[in-house]
Design a protein around this motif. Structure first.
Motif, PDB file in Angstrom:
ATOM      1  N   GLY A 152       4.627   3.673   9.796  1.00  0.00           N
ATOM      2  CA  GLY A 152       3.608   3.511   8.785  1.00  0.00           C
ATOM      3  C   GLY A 152       2.148   3.415   9.552  1.00  0.00           C
ATOM      4  N   GLN A 166       0.243  12.018   3.108  1.00  0.00           N
ATOM      5  CA  GLN A 166       0.858  11.391   4.263  1.00  0.00           C
ATOM      6  C   GLN A 166       2.230  12.005   4.355  1.00  0.00           C
ATOM      7  N   GLY A 186       0.755  -1.272  -0.095  1.00  0.00           N
ATOM      8  CA  GLY A 186       0.052   0.030   0.059  1.00  0.00           C
ATOM      9  C   GLY A 186       0.833   1.358   0.013  1.00  0.00           C
ATOM     10  N   TYR A 187       2.229   1.427  -0.044  1.00  0.00           N
ATOM     11  CA  TYR A 187       2.872   2.522  -0.129  1.00  0.00           C
ATOM     12  C   TYR A 187       3.027   2.699  -1.644  1.00  0.00           C
ATOM     13  N   LYS A 188       2.800   3.945  -1.916  1.00  0.00           N
ATOM     14  CA  LYS A 188       2.678   4.278  -3.231  1.00  0.00           C
ATOM     15  C   LYS A 188       3.909   5.343  -3.559  1.00  0.00           C
ATOM     16  N   SER A 224       5.586   6.402   1.745  1.00  0.00           N
ATOM     17  CA  SER A 224       4.356   7.021   1.990  1.00  0.00           C
ATOM     18  C   SER A 224       3.094   6.347   1.415  1.00  0.00           C
ATOM     19  N   ARG A 225       1.947   6.480   2.025  1.00  0.00           N
ATOM     20  CA  ARG A 225       0.856   5.869   1.225  1.00  0.00           C
ATOM     21  C   ARG A 225       0.388   6.682  -0.053  1.00  0.00           C
ATOM     22  N   ASP A 226       0.602   8.256   0.275  1.00  0.00           N
ATOM     23  CA  ASP A 226       0.198   9.156  -0.591  1.00  0.00           C
ATOM     24  C   ASP A 226       0.978  10.433  -0.512  1.00  0.00           C
ATOM     25  N   PRO A 258       4.355   8.100   7.655  1.00  0.00           N
ATOM     26  CA  PRO A 258       4.604   7.165   6.852  1.00  0.00           C
ATOM     27  C   PRO A 258       5.555   6.041   7.302  1.00  0.00           C
TER      28      PRO A 258
END
Length: 168
Positions: A97, A127, A60-62, A122-124, A102
């Motif tokens: 996280g 964040q 889920g980290y983008k 980070s997820r986005d 993050p």
């Protein structure tokens, strides 16, 4: 460290689940010899552990970024840790996280105009922004930051094998 140890180190980095039988066949030595050598590599601190290597994107980290941090200057008592280490350890402890922060995967004390380098997943962007604008900025020991967002990963440690340095 000889050629057999080098082959074992490379093979275990490629696949840490290789059996003693597979390693024995690879280097042409008995399983007992392989087990003894691996134990020595572990005892000597050359092999420091075994774990599953995961894909951060699949978790889920983008967004991957590197954050440079400048820590305030000032005298610390001789027996105290340097402020750079204190800040780095705090960030690593608190940024796992969870709780809107993050995941800080790595931290380094570095030379140059900055003191610390963090590898941040980070997820986005929101964040990451919260990490930079609210979390880091609220620490009185942090003077400034510079952030580099990764556009494309060419290669990283998860896919690479580190060859042992050869003497000479």
């Amino acid at each position: 460290m000889d050629e057999i140890d080098r082959k074992l180190i490379m093979a275990l980095q490629e696949d840490g689940k290789k059996t003693l039988q597979e390693l024995s066949e690879l280097v042409g030595r008995p399983k007992t010899t392989i087990a003894t050598r691996i134990k020595k590599l572990e005892t000597d601190g050359i092999i420091i552990g075994y774990k599953a290597v995961v894909n951060p994107f699949a978790l889920g980290y983008k967004l991957l970024s590197f954050v440079l941090v400048s820590v305030r200057r000032g005298a610390t008592p001789r027996e105290a840790k340097p402020l750079q280490l204190e800040v780095a350890e705090k960030v690593l402890t608190e940024c796992r996280g969870e709780g809107g922060l993050p995941y800080v995967e790595e931290a380094y004390v570095v030379t140059g105009p900055y003191d610390l380098l963090f590898k941040v997943w980070s997820r986005d962007v929101k964040q990451l922004s919260n990490f930079l604008v609210a979390y880091l900025a609220s620490d009185p020991n942090i003077q400034r930051t510079e952030t580099m967002i990764v556009l494309e990963i060419v290669d990283d440690w998860r896919r690479r094998v580190m060859p042992p340095a050869t003497p000479g």
